[in-house]
Design a protein around this motif. Sequence first.
Motif, PDB file in Angstrom:
ATOM      1  N   UNK A 161      97.188 -73.972  36.463  1.00 53.74           N
ATOM      2  CA  UNK A 161      97.574 -72.790  37.226  1.00 53.74           C
ATOM      3  C   UNK A 161      96.350 -71.888  37.354  1.00 53.74           C
ATOM      4  N   UNK A 162      96.513 -70.729  37.995  1.00 55.47           N
ATOM      5  CA  UNK A 162      95.390 -69.799  38.138  1.00 55.47           C
ATOM      6  C   UNK A 162      95.477 -68.640  37.164  1.00 55.47           C
ATOM      7  N   UNK A 163      96.643 -68.495  36.549  1.00 56.04           N
ATOM      8  CA  UNK A 163      96.942 -67.270  35.815  1.00 56.04           C
ATOM      9  C   UNK A 163      96.921 -67.546  34.313  1.00 56.04           C
ATOM     10  N   UNK A 164      96.802 -66.505  33.496  1.00 52.93           N
ATOM     11  CA  UNK A 164      96.892 -66.668  32.045  1.00 52.93           C
ATOM     12  C   UNK A 164      98.375 -66.797  31.699  1.00 52.93           C
ATOM     13  N   UNK A 165      98.820 -68.040  31.542  1.00 49.56           N
ATOM     14  CA  UNK A 165     100.248 -68.345  31.439  1.00 49.56           C
ATOM     15  C   UNK A 165     100.814 -67.785  30.128  1.00 49.56           C
ATOM     16  N   UNK A 166     101.963 -67.134  30.234  1.00 47.45           N
ATOM     17  CA  UNK A 166     102.577 -66.546  29.037  1.00 47.45           C
ATOM     18  C   UNK A 166     103.889 -67.281  28.740  1.00 47.45           C
ATOM     19  N   UNK A 167     105.035 -66.597  28.692  1.00 47.61           N
ATOM     20  CA  UNK A 167     106.276 -67.290  28.341  1.00 47.61           C
ATOM     21  C   UNK A 167     106.764 -68.209  29.460  1.00 47.61           C
ATOM     22  N   UNK A 168     107.537 -69.210  29.074  1.00 49.15           N
ATOM     23  CA  UNK A 168     108.088 -70.168  30.043  1.00 49.15           C
ATOM     24  C   UNK A 168     109.609 -70.102  30.010  1.00 49.15           C
ATOM     25  N   UNK A 169     110.201 -70.260  31.190  1.00 49.55           N
ATOM     26  CA  UNK A 169     111.666 -70.296  31.309  1.00 49.55           C
ATOM     27  C   UNK A 169     112.019 -71.465  32.212  1.00 49.55           C
ATOM     28  N   UNK A 170     112.980 -72.270  31.801  1.00 51.59           N
ATOM     29  CA  UNK A 170     113.395 -73.404  32.633  1.00 51.59           C
ATOM     30  C   UNK A 170     114.737 -73.055  33.281  1.00 51.59           C
ATOM     31  N   UNK A 171     114.779 -73.124  34.615  1.00 52.64           N
ATOM     32  CA  UNK A 171     116.014 -72.857  35.351  1.00 52.64           C
ATOM     33  C   UNK A 171     117.011 -73.970  35.019  1.00 52.64           C
ATOM     34  N   UNK A 172     118.156 -73.629  34.399  1.00 53.99           N
ATOM     35  CA  UNK A 172     119.090 -74.681  33.985  1.00 53.99           C
ATOM     36  C   UNK A 172     119.660 -75.468  35.161  1.00 53.99           C
ATOM     37  N   UNK A 173     119.639 -74.897  36.376  1.00 56.07           N
ATOM     38  CA  UNK A 173     120.205 -75.596  37.533  1.00 56.07           C
ATOM     39  C   UNK A 173     119.212 -76.510  38.239  1.00 56.07           C
ATOM     40  N   UNK A 174     117.952 -76.096  38.308  1.00 54.88           N
ATOM     41  CA  UNK A 174     116.977 -76.865  39.086  1.00 54.88           C
ATOM     42  C   UNK A 174     115.927 -77.553  38.220  1.00 54.88           C
ATOM     43  N   UNK A 175     115.754 -77.089  36.974  1.00 53.03           N
ATOM     44  CA  UNK A 175     114.694 -77.620  36.124  1.00 53.03           C
ATOM     45  C   UNK A 175     113.331 -77.011  36.422  1.00 53.03           C
ATOM     46  N   UNK A 176     113.259 -76.105  37.400  1.00 53.14           N
ATOM     47  CA  UNK A 176     111.983 -75.446  37.715  1.00 53.14           C
ATOM     48  C   UNK A 176     111.511 -74.634  36.512  1.00 53.14           C
ATOM     49  N   UNK A 177     110.185 -74.566  36.367  1.00 55.63           N
ATOM     50  CA  UNK A 177     109.608 -73.766  35.284  1.00 55.63           C
ATOM     51  C   UNK A 177     109.108 -72.449  35.867  1.00 55.63           C
ATOM     52  N   UNK A 178     109.473 -71.363  35.224  1.00 55.16           N
ATOM     53  CA  UNK A 178     109.045 -70.022  35.649  1.00 55.16           C
ATOM     54  C   UNK A 178     108.181 -69.415  34.557  1.00 55.16           C
ATOM     55  N   UNK A 179     107.139 -68.710  34.959  1.00 55.15           N
ATOM     56  CA  UNK A 179     106.348 -67.996  33.968  1.00 55.15           C
ATOM     57  C   UNK A 179     105.904 -66.646  34.499  1.00 55.15           C
ATOM     58  N   UNK A 180     105.794 -65.704  33.586  1.00 55.61           N
ATOM     59  CA  UNK A 180     105.103 -64.462  33.879  1.00 55.61           C
ATOM     60  C   UNK A 180     103.682 -64.700  33.409  1.00 55.61           C
ATOM     61  N   UNK A 181     102.717 -64.438  34.259  1.00 53.06           N
ATOM     62  CA  UNK A 181     101.335 -64.682  33.868  1.00 53.06           C
ATOM     63  C   UNK A 181     100.504 -63.421  34.000  1.00 53.06           C
TER      64      UNK A 181
END
Length: 356
Positions: A264-284
Amino acid sequence: MGALLKLTLFGILLAFLGERTVRFSQRVNFSREVEPIELPNCQLLKGIEAGSEDIDILPNGLAFVSSGLKNPGLFSFSPDKPGEIFLLDLNEENLHPHTLRFSRGFDISTFNPHGISSYIDEKDDTVYLFVVNHPHYKSTVEIFKYDEDENVLVHLKTVKHDLLPNVNDIVALGPDSFYATNDFYFLDFTMRHVELFLGLRWTNVVYYSPKEVREVASGFDIANGIAMSTDKKYIYVAESFGHTITVLEKHANWSLSPVKVVQLDTLVDNLFVDPNTGDIWTGGHPNGKKLFFYDFEDLPGSEVVRVQNIHSDNPIITDVYVNNGSVIQGSSSAAVYKGKLFIGTVFHKALYCDFE
Ligand SMILES: *[C@@H]1O[C@H](CO)[C@@H](O)[C@H](O)[C@H]1NC(C)=O
Ligand SMILES: *[C@@H]1O[C@H](CO)[C@@H](O)[C@H](O)[C@H]1NC(C)=O
Ligand SMILES: *[C@@H]1O[C@H](CO)[C@@H](O)[C@H](O)[C@H]1NC(C)=O
């Protein structure tokens, strides 16, 4: 030692430090400025003013938020107030985060929460909340049971272990087992800065259960957020200074083996997985300098990134929300629920937007 040899060694040292300095400025994304990406209907959540470092959302829409993190070297808007856990029901029309109470005997005066993770026991629907805590800047993992009738977190146990010296985030695996990331190797404040500067990649992931504790992955440049795939077969680990997410396969004996690394381009912090899609979300963190050297004239920004199809050959990486700090500073987590995006921060407010 001959003068020429000394000069040569000195030259090698200078070259090494020069190389590390260049690498460091890249790892911190020292000069990165951001172009804003806005979302509709954003609201700042009332009452959350000193951080919303990590967010965990139960399937029924109840969200836990850890707030008030204090760490040497990090800015705080409320340095003298203990941390807290907020709870809010994301199904409500008007969101009302409120502070959760703790069962008697739990020391709230030194409560300093960091990563959180929930576990629901399918037998009886008991909700467990695991909270990384830093009382007196040490590291513990507190395990609570959430009593919904009384609206209180009942403290069950404090986990401390030599292999858990600098815990950042956790993912709960059962009522008393978890994976945890250590974000530093050194405990000492000065040595941590040396570690940070040199990029030693000595941080790791540890498996904990009352029967067994062991390192299961290592070699990260500041291991940070950790989360599990929806099918529970994979673990995702954020590497803040490497700007990556590592995918690891989880084995029956809890060992992890590396599968791939996504840049990624950002300093990745916490990760969250969308229970419906499996997508990974992060605040960076778009720019680490602005985060670590807080300046009212040059605010740390926020960047929410979504990674889709991480297991495919071509994961789709999208900047979903970007702000220069004028609205929200230092994003550290991003979670989704029914078309809404919940953005948490290391020490600032919390934002809730539409994204679909
Ligand atoms: C930010 O990080 C990315 C990915 O690691 C890197 O390619 C880029 O050069 C960095 N940008 C700055 C301005 O340091
Ligand atoms: C755990 O299982 C994996 C896969 O079956 C195996 O490769 C590994 O050696 C095992 N590790 C331990 C510590 O037993
Ligand atoms: C930050 O962004 C806002 C709106 O997107 C803009 O008005 C402001 O000038 C920007 N501030 C800086 C310091 O770039």
